[in-house]
Design a protein around this motif. Structure first.
Motif, PDB file in Angstrom:
ATOM      1  N   VAL A 127       0.835  -1.205   0.000  1.00 44.99           N
ATOM      2  CA  VAL A 127       0.000   0.000   0.000  1.00 44.99           C
ATOM      3  C   VAL A 127       0.869   1.254   0.000  1.00 44.99           C
ATOM      4  O   VAL A 127       0.589   2.214  -0.717  1.00 44.99           O
ATOM      5  CB  VAL A 127      -0.981  -0.011   1.199  1.00 44.99           C
ATOM      6  CG1 VAL A 127      -1.664   1.337   1.369  1.00 44.99           C
ATOM      7  CG2 VAL A 127      -2.013  -1.116   1.031  1.00 44.99           C
ATOM      8  N   LEU A 128       1.948   1.245   0.774  1.00 47.98           N
ATOM      9  CA  LEU A 128       2.849   2.405   0.782  1.00 47.98           C
ATOM     10  C   LEU A 128       3.501   2.599  -0.586  1.00 47.98           C
ATOM     11  O   LEU A 128       3.607   3.723  -1.071  1.00 47.98           O
ATOM     12  CB  LEU A 128       3.914   2.253   1.869  1.00 47.98           C
ATOM     13  CG  LEU A 128       3.413   2.332   3.317  1.00 47.98           C
ATOM     14  CD1 LEU A 128       4.559   2.076   4.285  1.00 47.98           C
ATOM     15  CD2 LEU A 128       2.745   3.657   3.606  1.00 47.98           C
ATOM     16  N   LYS A 132       2.933   5.940  -3.023  1.00 45.38           N
ATOM     17  CA  LYS A 132       4.131   6.738  -2.772  1.00 45.38           C
ATOM     18  C   LYS A 132       4.061   8.118  -3.429  1.00 45.38           C
ATOM     19  O   LYS A 132       4.342   9.135  -2.786  1.00 45.38           O
ATOM     20  CB  LYS A 132       5.367   5.989  -3.264  1.00 45.38           C
ATOM     21  CG  LYS A 132       6.664   6.656  -2.928  1.00 45.38           C
ATOM     22  CD  LYS A 132       7.848   5.796  -3.358  1.00 45.38           C
ATOM     23  CE  LYS A 132       9.150   6.463  -2.978  1.00 45.38           C
ATOM     24  NZ  LYS A 132      10.311   5.612  -3.275  1.00 45.38           N
ATOM     25  N   SER A 133       3.663   8.193  -4.690  1.00 50.52           N
ATOM     26  CA  SER A 133       3.633   9.495  -5.379  1.00 50.52           C
ATOM     27  C   SER A 133       2.612  10.437  -4.745  1.00 50.52           C
ATOM     28  O   SER A 133       2.868  11.630  -4.596  1.00 50.52           O
ATOM     29  CB  SER A 133       3.373   9.332  -6.876  1.00 50.52           C
ATOM     30  OG  SER A 133       2.117   8.727  -7.088  1.00 50.52           O
ATOM     31  N   ASN A 141       1.157  16.281   4.568  1.00 51.06           N
ATOM     32  CA  ASN A 141      -0.267  16.621   4.466  1.00 51.06           C
ATOM     33  C   ASN A 141      -1.089  15.540   3.794  1.00 51.06           C
ATOM     34  O   ASN A 141      -2.214  15.280   4.195  1.00 51.06           O
ATOM     35  CB  ASN A 141      -0.445  17.946   3.722  1.00 51.06           C
ATOM     36  CG  ASN A 141       0.162  19.098   4.504  1.00 51.06           C
ATOM     37  OD1 ASN A 141       0.064  19.158   5.712  1.00 51.06           O
ATOM     38  ND2 ASN A 141       0.816  20.000   3.802  1.00 51.06           N
ATOM     39  N   ASN A 142      -0.556  14.921   2.739  1.00 50.74           N
ATOM     40  CA  ASN A 142      -1.292  13.846   2.064  1.00 50.74           C
ATOM     41  C   ASN A 142      -1.223  12.595   2.933  1.00 50.74           C
ATOM     42  O   ASN A 142      -0.138  12.140   3.309  1.00 50.74           O
ATOM     43  CB  ASN A 142      -0.706  13.570   0.679  1.00 50.74           C
ATOM     44  CG  ASN A 142      -1.067  14.657  -0.311  1.00 50.74           C
ATOM     45  OD1 ASN A 142      -1.831  15.573  -0.004  1.00 50.74           O
ATOM     46  ND2 ASN A 142      -0.534  14.558  -1.508  1.00 50.74           N
ATOM     47  N   MET A 154      -2.991   4.345   9.345  1.00 54.50           N
ATOM     48  CA  MET A 154      -2.912   5.671   8.735  1.00 54.50           C
ATOM     49  C   MET A 154      -1.444   5.912   8.393  1.00 54.50           C
ATOM     50  O   MET A 154      -0.570   5.619   9.197  1.00 54.50           O
ATOM     51  CB  MET A 154      -3.386   6.746   9.725  1.00 54.50           C
ATOM     52  CG  MET A 154      -3.265   8.169   9.209  1.00 54.50           C
ATOM     53  SD  MET A 154      -3.652   9.398  10.489  1.00 54.50           S
ATOM     54  CE  MET A 154      -5.393   9.110  10.693  1.00 54.50           C
ATOM     55  N   ALA A 155      -1.187   6.434   7.187  1.00 59.45           N
ATOM     56  CA  ALA A 155       0.202   6.669   6.777  1.00 59.45           C
ATOM     57  C   ALA A 155       0.324   8.013   6.078  1.00 59.45           C
ATOM     58  O   ALA A 155      -0.600   8.460   5.401  1.00 59.45           O
ATOM     59  CB  ALA A 155       0.675   5.563   5.849  1.00 59.45           C
ATOM     60  N   TRP A 156       1.473   8.654   6.268  1.00 58.07           N
ATOM     61  CA  TRP A 156       1.805   9.907   5.610  1.00 58.07           C
ATOM     62  C   TRP A 156       3.315   9.953   5.446  1.00 58.07           C
ATOM     63  O   TRP A 156       4.040   9.183   6.063  1.00 58.07           O
ATOM     64  CB  TRP A 156       1.283  11.111   6.399  1.00 58.07           C
ATOM     65  CG  TRP A 156       1.911  11.263   7.756  1.00 58.07           C
ATOM     66  CD1 TRP A 156       2.972  12.051   8.086  1.00 58.07           C
ATOM     67  CD2 TRP A 156       1.538  10.581   8.968  1.00 58.07           C
ATOM     68  NE1 TRP A 156       3.282  11.913   9.430  1.00 58.07           N
ATOM     69  CE2 TRP A 156       2.410  11.015   9.991  1.00 58.07           C
ATOM     70  CE3 TRP A 156       0.559   9.647   9.291  1.00 58.07           C
ATOM     71  CZ2 TRP A 156       2.321  10.559  11.294  1.00 58.07           C
ATOM     72  CZ3 TRP A 156       0.487   9.188  10.593  1.00 58.07           C
ATOM     73  CH2 TRP A 156       1.355   9.647  11.575  1.00 58.07           C
TER      74      TRP A 156
END
Length: 192
Positions: A127-128, A132-133, A141-142, A154-156
């Motif tokens: 998923v990461l 990635k883009s 922020n994204n 949750m990832a950022w």
């Protein structure tokens, strides 16, 4: 009178000096504490919740793989050949809130048997990579969220890699990329 003044001064100095001692100076930061407590409590959890009924002597191995910097999440490998059990424990530690807003300190384990653990770690990595883009499009922020079993992830992005938060039950634990990568690498190595 001078004796009382000296006594008060001595007490003030003693309180001031002892207040300068930090748990970090003693090596008891969150990461260190989490690993020690997790290893200790994991053995009881494995005995009661994973291994189960014990009629004869049962041998098992458990090993802490990595702890997050904040000490909120520790990963542990376990194996019990006699009962054909092997997997990954996620040890959650820290403050959590009930519905009334009361803060508690708690500790709990999420058991992922071998195949589920491989699937969980691979899903996060996939998923990461797929996002990635987007994540690096607006650093910090994204954000993405996805689910695995009863956990929400949750990832950022930060400037070098990713940060994650794992939500499970009442726990909200941060899991930085370094700790995730170390956990995955060490877990897969144990499987060989």
């Amino acid at each position: 009178m001078k004796t009382k003044l000296y006594l008060i001064l001595a007490l003030l100095i003693a309180f001031n000096v002892s207040a300068q001692v930090s748990t970090y100076d003693a090596g008891l930061d969150g990461k260190f504490y989490s690993k020690i407590i997790s290893e200790y409590r994991a053995k009881k959890y494995l005995m009661e919740e994973v291994i189960g009924d014990i009629e004869n002597t049962v041998e098992f191995n458990s090993d802490a793989l990595a702890a997050s910097t904040a000490g909120e999440l520790t990963t542990l490998y376990y194996k019990c050949e006699k009962k054909n059990l092997e997997g990954l424990l996620l040890g959650f530690y820290g403050d959590y809130w009930n519905k009334e807003g009361v803060v508690y300190q708690g500790f709990a384990f999420k058991n992922l048997p071998r195949e589920e653990a491989i699937e969980f770690l691979s899903k996060i990595e996939e998923v990461l990579a797929e996002n990635k883009s987007f994540l690096f499009g607006d650093i910090g922020n994204n954000t993405i969220v996805f689910k695995y079993d009863d956990m929400k992830i949750m990832a950022w992005s930060n400037y070098q890699s990713f940060n994650m938060r794992i939500f499970w039950g009442n726990f909200d634990s941060e899991w930085e990329t370094t700790s995730f990568n170390r956990s995955k690498k060490r877990f897969l190595k144990k499987l060989d």
